[in-house]
Design an enzyme around this catalytic site. Structure first.
Site, PDB file in Angstrom:
ATOM      1  N   ASP A  16       0.840  -1.189   0.000  1.00  0.00           N
ATOM      2  CA  ASP A  16       0.000   0.000   0.000  1.00  0.00           C
ATOM      3  C   ASP A  16       0.883   1.250   0.000  1.00  0.00           C
ATOM      4  O   ASP A  16       2.017   1.233   0.476  1.00  0.00           O
ATOM      5  CB  ASP A  16      -0.895   0.033   1.241  1.00  0.00           C
ATOM      6  CG  ASP A  16      -1.912  -1.102   1.247  1.00  0.00           C
ATOM      7  OD1 ASP A  16      -2.211  -1.635   0.164  1.00  0.00           O
ATOM      8  OD2 ASP A  16      -2.399  -1.447   2.340  1.00  0.00           O
ATOM      9  N   ARG A  17       0.335   2.336  -0.487  1.00  0.00           N
ATOM     10  CA  ARG A  17       1.089   3.586  -0.603  1.00  0.00           C
ATOM     11  C   ARG A  17       1.742   3.979   0.725  1.00  0.00           C
ATOM     12  O   ARG A  17       2.906   4.374   0.776  1.00  0.00           O
ATOM     13  CB  ARG A  17       0.156   4.703  -1.077  1.00  0.00           C
ATOM     14  CG  ARG A  17       0.827   6.052  -1.276  1.00  0.00           C
ATOM     15  CD  ARG A  17      -0.155   7.081  -1.820  1.00  0.00           C
ATOM     16  NE  ARG A  17       0.486   8.354  -2.095  1.00  0.00           N
ATOM     17  CZ  ARG A  17       0.668   9.321  -1.190  1.00  0.00           C
ATOM     18  NH1 ARG A  17       0.234   9.138   0.057  1.00  0.00           N
ATOM     19  NH2 ARG A  17       1.269  10.449  -1.524  1.00  0.00           N
TER      20      ARG A  17
END
Length: 325
Positions: free
Chosen positions: A137-138
């Site tokens: 995830d970012r």
């Protein structure tokens, strides 16, 4: 240039689009496009049916169309390289860096950084996911492996599928877990109430995570835990923690809006990654050092004397016995 090709053999009864999604690490939409473009054959016969029911031991052949190269966006950041050879690149992804381009992503991504470095990458999963075998995830930092050729990509994707590739995460949560070990085996799908979130869903994909206590914070309101993924669903660790009323510090999507949680990033880190090297066939393991924000937080709120002994990678791996598989 001759289009790239790849071969897979099924080991269970499964839909064609689901099988290729798992094998190639692409989205269902991308797989559907490949099938509709007559790029897929099953046992030598072309098929345009995404929902085709495959049987065990069937051979699936994918002939990828040529990819059009897109220019890389300007990059103003660096990424720590943990290991590199002719087949793979292992990096320590910083928090706030998106892995691959998408219509909603306007800033430079990890793929843009790879292009600027002139690194030869696998095209197995398409231009927008150059060499990306698995994603983070970012907001999540930590260890990632990049395939530099199609043979390595296919070998690593198969390890993800048969679970011989392992990933251990560190997270700071609140409140602490009740048990030393907590295993959650519940399916995950898109949330019906918030399209930005995932949620426990009986119609979702199977998902299994194990959590282990490591160290309570000095005031015992928080806890450092280790997490092992047995599957790789979007937001899996965060969703499974939310299902038992826990959240990761700095997670303002799945967490609470408590004023005490002022973290600018989520305290979730992909700490250790192991797999079989696609060429040497040796088991390799890589540990991604903690980013300064997470390291400083742990030093401030936890017993620093115990901390580094408890997060020894060998010790963490031994915590997760094969009996829980």
């Amino acid at each position: 240039m001759t289009p790239e090709e790849s071969h897979f053999t099924t080991d269970e009864a499964i839909r064609l689009d689901v099988f290729l999604t798992q094998s190639l690490g692409q989205t269902r939409n991308q797989i559907t496009q490949l099938i509709e473009q007559n790029c897929v054959t099953v046992d030598g016969k072309a098929t345009a049916k995404s929902g085709l029911k495959l049987k065990p031991s069937q051979n699936v052949h994918i002939r990828f169309p040529e990819q059009k190269s897109t220019p890389a966006l300007k990059v103003d950041f660096e990424v720590e390289v943990l290991f590199e050879d002719n087949d793979i690149l292992v990096i320590n992804k910083p928090s706030s860096l998106t892995v691959h381009p998408a219509p909603s992503v306007k800033e430079a991504t990890l793929v843009d950084w790879l292009k600027h470095k002139g690194i030869a990458l696998s095209t197995l999963s398409g231009e927008e996911r150059h060499g990306i075998v698995h994603r983070l995830d970012r907001g999540t930092s930590g260890a990632m492996v990049i395939a530099k050729n199609n043979e390595a990509h296919e070998a690593l994707s198969l390890q993800l599928q048969d679970k011989t590739m392992g990933r251990f995460y560190l997270a700071v949560i609140t409140p602490p877990l009740k048990e030393v070990s907590t295993i959650i085996d519940r399916p995950i799908g898109r949330s019906a109430h918030n399209r930005l979130k995932m949620a426990i869903s009986e119609t979702g994909k199977n998902a299994k995570t194990e959590f282990r206590k490591l160290l309570p914070s000095n005031d015992e309101s928080e806890e450092l835990i280790a997490c092992k993924l047995y599957t790789g669903r979007t937001h899996q660790i965060r969703v499974h923690l939310e299902s038992i009323s826990r959240h990761i510090m700095g997670d303002h999507l799945y967490g609470t809006s408590a004023k005490s949680d002022k973290m600018e990033r989520i305290l979730l880190h992909a700490y250790n990654l192991y797999f079989t090297h696609p060429t040497t066939k040796e088991r390799v393991s890589f540990t991604a050092p903690l980013a300064s924000v997470m390291e400083d937080y742990l030093q401030k709120h936890f017993d620093s004397k115990e901390l580094h002994e408890l997060i020894d990678p060998v010790r963490i791996e031994r915590l997760f016995s094969t009996e829980s598989l």
